[in-house]
Design an enzyme around this catalytic site. Structure first.
Site, mmCIF file in Angstrom:
data_model
loop_
_atom_site.group_PDB
_atom_site.id
_atom_site.type_symbol
_atom_site.label_atom_id
_atom_site.label_comp_id
_atom_site.label_asym_id
_atom_site.label_seq_id
_atom_site.Cartn_x
_atom_site.Cartn_y
_atom_site.Cartn_z
ATOM 1 N N CYS A 134 0.823 -1.214 0.000
ATOM 2 C CA CYS A 134 0.000 0.000 0.000
ATOM 3 C C CYS A 134 0.855 1.262 0.000
ATOM 4 C CB CYS A 134 -0.915 -0.026 1.217
ATOM 5 S SG CYS A 134 -1.877 1.480 1.378
ATOM 6 N N CYS A 137 -0.605 4.108 2.143
ATOM 7 C CA CYS A 137 -0.431 3.957 3.593
ATOM 8 C C CYS A 137 1.022 4.218 3.991
ATOM 9 C CB CYS A 137 -0.775 2.534 4.054
ATOM 10 S SG CYS A 137 -2.236 1.858 3.325
ATOM 11 N N ASP A 138 1.946 3.687 3.235
ATOM 12 C CA ASP A 138 3.334 3.626 3.690
ATOM 13 C C ASP A 138 4.313 4.493 2.894
ATOM 14 O OD1 ASP A 138 2.488 1.754 5.559
ATOM 15 O OD2 ASP A 138 2.731 0.104 4.161
#
Ligand code: NDP
Length: 310
Positions: A134, A137-138
């Site tokens: 992701c 997200c990261d």
């Protein structure tokens, strides 16, 4: 114990749309979000292809709005995972992770699909230490650092262009000499100067001990191996349906996608309906998932009316 009219399992566009329709039909639906509330759109950036948002919308914001709309009409949203089901018979039984038994006359399955991994030991070892599925997200954690994306579909193209805004260099590993991604997404990749596409390239190993230091790759035409220094490894190679708990209970194809009857959301068990990516390996879009969620709620409502339960 109450027998609910309609239990919805899953909280992506399919589940919330089923909830909106079921709640407005006064079925008082109970929706179990599962382990990833909001589903795959929570790990997406701009959604530009959902009608009604001319300027696009961020995936997590969109899912928050779906949830609010479902709750506005009385959906009981529960942040729990259903981990076991018994779907035969008129009363369907389900058990949450905490062991609570739930009963319902109808069940709408909207459990979606999850990211696939390459299956390398080094990938598992460095999970959450630079290995991710992701970028949204990261990606932020790797701002200013070089990264690798593996995959050649729309997801990989989207992740690579997203990361290119944060990272000086994005290496994209494509195992064939062409990409599967749509033309517009490929064009975006090719026009982004700091994305380097490595064609015919497979991952041999993710390098590093405590964190990702790079990736050993192999050109599958020449057999030549080389190393790409990078601090993160984003895997974007597709998804698998979250249907394991329905194995042996519901008809599914050999890759685990639930089978529904033509022009409906009906599964092989009366009163059990399937929607979204758990039953769709062809379209897999937020808007098609929402459409099938609507179908499932309408099918559930008709089933309840035919049985004179409502
Ligand atoms: P896809 O199944 O479309 O693509 C998976 C990609 O990963 C393929 O290019 C495949 O390679 C590659 N791959 C699979 N296994 C490996 C492996 N072991 N090693 C290296 N590469 C591998 O999945 P996506 O998640 O990209 O997309 C799923 C669906 O969602 C599609 O319909 C897509 O259009 C849609 N989507 C739409 C978006 C949008 O419109 N904004 C954004 C994201 C997804 P190969 O081609 O060689 O098989």
């Amino acid at each position: 114990m109450d027998i609910h009219n309609c239990v919805i399992i899953g909280s992506g566009p399919a589940g919330y749309t089923a909830a909106i329709y079921a709640a407005r039909a006064n079925l008082k639906p109970v929706l179990f979000t599962g382990k990833e509330p909001g589903g795959q759109l929570m790990i997406t950036t701009d959604v530009e292809n959902y009608p009604g948002y001319p300027d696009g919308i961020m995936g997590p914001q969109m899912m928050d709005e779906f949830k609010k709309q479902a709750e506005r009409f009385g959906t009981d949203v529960r942040y729990e995972l259903i981990e076991k089901v018994e779907l035969d018979g008129d009363v369907k039984k389900m058990w949450t992770e905490s062991g609570e038994e739930i009963k319902a006359h109808t069940v709408v399955i909207s459990t979606g699909a999850s990211a696939k991994w390459l299956g390398l030991d080094s990938e598992t070892k460095l999970m959450n230490k630079g290995v991710s599925a992701c970028a949204v997200c990261d990606g932020f954690f790797f701002k200013g650092l070089d990264v690798v994306v593996v995959g050649a579909g729309d997801t990989a193209a989207e992740e690579a262009t997203y990361l290119a805004k944060l990272c000086p260099k994005v290496h994209m590993l494509v195992r064939r000499d062409e990409m599967r991604a749509s033309k517009i997404m490929q064009d975006r990749v090719m026009k982004t100067e700091n994305i380097e596409v490595h064609w015919n390239t497979e991952t041999v190993e993710v390098l590093g001990t405590e964190e990702v230091d790079g990736v050993r790759v192999k050109n599958n035409k020449t057999g030549e191996e080389s190393e790409i220094p990078a601090k993160a490894f984003f895997v974007a190679i597709g998804h698998k349906p979250n249907t394991q708990i329905f194995k042996n209970a519901l008809d599914m194809d050999d890759t685990g996608y639930l089978i529904t009857q033509a022009d409906s959301s009906k599964t092989n068990i009366a009163g059990v309906f399937a929607s979204g990516d758990a039953q769709d390996k062809v379209y897999r879009q937020a808007v098609t998932a929402a459409g099938t969620g609507c179908m499932a709620a309408l099918d559930a409502e008709r089933y309840l009316a035919e049985k004179e339960i409502i």
